[in-house]
Design a protein around this motif. Structure first.
Motif, PDB file in Angstrom:
ATOM      1  N   LYS A 167       0.832  -1.206   0.000  1.00 57.73           N
ATOM      2  CA  LYS A 167       0.000   0.000   0.000  1.00 57.73           C
ATOM      3  C   LYS A 167       0.870   1.262   0.000  1.00 57.73           C
ATOM      4  O   LYS A 167       0.548   2.238  -0.682  1.00 57.73           O
ATOM      5  N   THR A 168       1.975   1.232   0.758  1.00 59.27           N
ATOM      6  CA  THR A 168       2.848   2.413   0.758  1.00 59.27           C
ATOM      7  C   THR A 168       3.481   2.596  -0.615  1.00 59.27           C
ATOM      8  O   THR A 168       3.658   3.725  -1.080  1.00 59.27           O
ATOM      9  N   TRP A 169       3.793   1.465  -1.263  1.00 57.82           N
ATOM     10  CA  TRP A 169       4.358   1.571  -2.617  1.00 57.82           C
ATOM     11  C   TRP A 169       3.337   2.188  -3.574  1.00 57.82           C
ATOM     12  O   TRP A 169       3.667   3.035  -4.383  1.00 57.82           O
ATOM     13  N   LEU A 170       2.043   1.754  -3.434  1.00 53.92           N
ATOM     14  CA  LEU A 170       0.984   2.311  -4.287  1.00 53.92           C
ATOM     15  C   LEU A 170       0.890   3.826  -4.110  1.00 53.92           C
ATOM     16  O   LEU A 170       0.678   4.569  -5.064  1.00 53.92           O
ATOM     17  N   GLU A 171       1.064   4.282  -2.848  1.00 49.33           N
ATOM     18  CA  GLU A 171       1.008   5.714  -2.541  1.00 49.33           C
ATOM     19  C   GLU A 171       2.068   6.495  -3.310  1.00 49.33           C
ATOM     20  O   GLU A 171       1.852   7.643  -3.706  1.00 49.33           O
ATOM     21  N   SER A 172       3.242   5.818  -3.503  1.00 49.48           N
ATOM     22  CA  SER A 172       4.368   6.527  -4.112  1.00 49.48           C
ATOM     23  C   SER A 172       4.294   6.537  -5.639  1.00 49.48           C
ATOM     24  O   SER A 172       5.117   7.168  -6.292  1.00 49.48           O
ATOM     25  N   THR A 173       3.334   5.801  -6.206  1.00 47.37           N
ATOM     26  CA  THR A 173       3.244   5.754  -7.667  1.00 47.37           C
ATOM     27  C   THR A 173       2.724   7.085  -8.208  1.00 47.37           C
ATOM     28  O   THR A 173       2.065   7.842  -7.485  1.00 47.37           O
ATOM     29  N   PRO A 174       3.029   7.367  -9.496  1.00 47.90           N
ATOM     30  CA  PRO A 174       2.561   8.643 -10.070  1.00 47.90           C
ATOM     31  C   PRO A 174       1.032   8.766 -10.046  1.00 47.90           C
ATOM     32  O   PRO A 174       0.315   7.759  -9.957  1.00 47.90           O
ATOM     33  N   LEU A 175       0.570   9.989 -10.163  1.00 46.77           N
ATOM     34  CA  LEU A 175      -0.850  10.280  -9.980  1.00 46.77           C
ATOM     35  C   LEU A 175      -1.718   9.638 -11.046  1.00 46.77           C
ATOM     36  O   LEU A 175      -2.806   9.126 -10.754  1.00 46.77           O
ATOM     37  N   TRP A 176      -1.230   9.620 -12.324  1.00 48.92           N
ATOM     38  CA  TRP A 176      -2.038   9.015 -13.403  1.00 48.92           C
ATOM     39  C   TRP A 176      -2.265   7.541 -13.108  1.00 48.92           C
ATOM     40  O   TRP A 176      -3.320   6.983 -13.383  1.00 48.92           O
ATOM     41  N   PHE A 177      -1.248   6.881 -12.523  1.00 50.24           N
ATOM     42  CA  PHE A 177      -1.364   5.465 -12.189  1.00 50.24           C
ATOM     43  C   PHE A 177      -2.449   5.277 -11.138  1.00 50.24           C
ATOM     44  O   PHE A 177      -3.281   4.372 -11.230  1.00 50.24           O
TER      45      PHE A 177
END
Lengths: 374, 243
Positions: A103-113
């Motif tokens: 979940k923390t990794w998902l948070e760090s992904t770019p906004l379009w993702f």
């Protein structure tokens, strides 16, 4: 000439549907029931078509739908629970560190993702289910008819048991289920996802693969003699069917916002089987029509049977909670008695077919009129 | 090379079904462009031989070669790709699919244009063209047999194997079927391996014949030789040996 006319009709239908969806979206509060029924109906249509692909077109009597839907629902849910409420959801047994890292990794992904996250979540759920289908397909697809049904039913129950087992508490939250799942942004989004899924399956059935599926359904030995690799095609149909069952399960999770293992009991599979049978085994438009009709009658049109009915001061007996399901069963019985092959049989909806049916009805009624005069 | 004009050669083939030996070391050759028939009573192992060549059953021992290449035990898909097609016993058309769909499934392994082949089959069997949108299950027995042969032709085979094409058909239709087999052989130059219980008809149209009894080949010769053989007459043609 005629095909272009039919194309215009289809375009008009699409525009009217879109307008209706838009209207419902705007007046959500006023037409809450229609909104809910359409959402749930079209979600079930996806899994009904996927079951039809496996059972109606490939002839594999599989009853594992609920299990694959559960996989899809849980994967989608884990993707879509907001990171800041994850501790709150898993308040009983704590979160597995793997999910937290994810979940923390998902948070760090770019906004379009992140904005595409619902679609990614649904696809991921489908892929996990497809992997399971490929694995259990190796032993299970060697079985025939009823034995296949029993084996897939067993898989579905095992899946449910695993999900609710205490060992899985930190991932599936055991019997407490998952909550606070991000929902759909609009009714149109639900319909678009469903349309993409169903279109893909229609194209598959119309391709040479689909022809091979039908050949296997009709006669395995003859199909094999034509050089059709039975195991490869059965697996393909089973895996794709499971993929879309899982996508539908994920959509159900997004619709209900909270899920637990009890949602995915065998009775869910039977509900879907019922939709497929009522719509016609081997008819895609039948499955879509039937899932909308069955959902509407179950949740909406037959509702009034559940509340007490008074005529003057006389209370009509039987009208109480649960009576709606009795009526529903009677309606089903009538359908099975009078439309043995389902509403559509193996036919698909077409404008020409509709015109034909309409003309038949018209000539029938005009004949009746004629006999009256005589 | 010895096998130059032999399309198919079988050496010492043995096949078992669950412990029971159905085929016990048979050898036969099918020369290119000929009709070869395998006659014999029920349970003699004829169908098993065809099913083994088609790759539907795995042999216990022996060798099957096609154009000099060993094809023993390879998958049905590769065998169809190489140009051997089986018309299964009892026709086995796909009943709930249309005639056209049945034909298209026959060409399943081919990726190229099918229209020429469909036209070719329709020319051979005009009856199928009239009924191309009809469900195959609603055709008569003879028409279904035409469809089964047409479907087999769609894979562009070099060798067609037919398992009891006369089974369950009226005598007048059986004659039609035999004419079809001769036509396919002559006009398309197709090699045919024909399994039949109707020995009389099969031997009449065949260039070569083999007699199969309880899993063994007991006799071989040209069609005419076998037709006039006293033992064959007595056993399969219903004629007395003494007369």
């Amino acid at each position: 000439m005629k095909t272009s006319k039919n194309l215009i009709y289809s375009l008009i239908l699409a525009v009217v549907t879109l307008a209706l969806l838009f209207f419902l979206e705007v007046n959500k509060a006023k037409y809450g029931m229609a909104y809910t029924v359409l959402t749930k109906g079209i979600i079930l249509a996806v899994v009904a078509v996927s079951m039809n692909l496996v059972t109606g077109f490939t002839g594999l009597f599989s009853l594992g739908q609920a299990g694959f839907m559960a996989i899809g629902a849980y994967v989608t849910a884990i993707f879509l629970i907001p990171t800041n409420s994850i501790e709150e959801v898993y308040y009983m047994s704590g979160v597995s560190p793997a999910i937290l890292t994810f979940k923390t990794w998902l948070e760090s992904t770019p906004l379009w993702f992140q904005s595409l996250l619902p679609y990614i979540a649904l696809t991921a759920g489908g892929l996990v289910a497809a992997l399971f289908a490929a694995l259990i397909g190796i032993p299970v697809l060697r079985l025939k008819s009823d034995y296949l049904a029993i084996a897939t039913l067993g898989f579905s129950e095992i899946m449910r048991a695993i999900i609710s087992s205490p060992q899985m508490d930190t991932i599936t939250n055991g019997s407490y289920g998952l909550k606070k799942i991000q929902g759909f942004s609009s009714l149109i989004q639900v319909f678009l996802i469903a349309a993409v899924c169903i279109t893909f399956m229609i194209l598959l059935i119309r391709s040479t693969y689909g022809r091979a599926f039908k050949a296997i359904r009709e006669d395995e030995i003859a199909a094999e003699a034509m050089g059709i690799n039975l195991f490869k095609h059965k697996s393909l149909s089973f895996i794709i069917g499971s993929f879309f069952a899982a996508v539908s399960g994920g959509m159900l999770a997004m619709f209900m916002r909270s899920i637990d293992a009890k949602t995915f009991t065998v009775s869910l599979t039977y509900d879907i089987l019922l939709i497929v049978v009522v719509g016609g085994i081997g008819s895609i438009t039948g499955s879509i029509l039937s899932s909308l009709l069955v959902t509407a009658s179950k949740e909406w049109w037959l509702r009034f049977f559940d509340s007490p009915l008074y005529i003057g001061s006389f209370q009509v007996p039987l009208f109480k909670t649960g009576f709606r399901m009795v009526i529903f069963s009677v309606v089903l019985l009538l359908i099975v008695l009078f439309y043995q092959r389902g509403l559509m049989g193996r036919n698909e909806f077409s404008w020409d077919g509709l015109a034909k049916a309409f003309n038949k009805l018209k000539s029938k009624s005009s004949n009746k009129g004629g006999s009256k005069i005589a | 090379m010895m096998t130059k004009n032999n399309l198919l050669t079988i050496e010492n083939l043995s096949v078992s079904y669950g412990g029971i030996k159905a085929v016990k070391g048979i050898s036969l050759t099918v020369p290119e462009g000929e009709i070869v028939t395998l006659i014999g009573a029920n349970g003699a192992g004829k169908s098993t031989i065809l099913r083994t060549i088609a790759g539907l059953v795995k042999p216990e021992s022996g060798k099957i070669s096609y154009r000099g290449e060993d094809i023993t035990g390879i998958s049905t898909t590769s065998i169809v790709e190489k140009g051997i097609t089986l018309v299964p016993e009892g026709r086995r058309v796909f009943p709930d699919l249309t005639v056209l769909e049945n034909l298209k499934i026959g060409a399943y392994l081919r990726k190229d244009n099918l229209q020429d082949d469909i036209n070719r089959v329709y020319k051979l069997f005009p009856r199928l063209q009239e009924r191309s949108w009809q469900l195959a299950g609603t055709l008569s027995g003879g028409e279904q047999q035409m469809l089964a042969v047409g479907r087999a032709l769609m894979s562009r085979p070099k060798l067609i194997m037919m398992d009891e094409p006369s089974l369950g058909l009226a005598p007048i239709i059986v004659n039609d079927i035999m004419n079809i087999i001769t036509t396919v052989n002559k006009e398309e130059g197709m090699t045919i391996l024909l399994v039949e219980q109707n020995a009389n008809l099969a031997l009449r149209i065949a260039h070569r014949g083999y007699v199969c009894e309880t899993g063994r080949i007991t006799m071989e010769g040209t069609g005419m030789e076998l037709l006039n053989d006293e033992n064959v007459k007595a056993a399969y043609l219903g004629k007395s040996k003494n007369k």
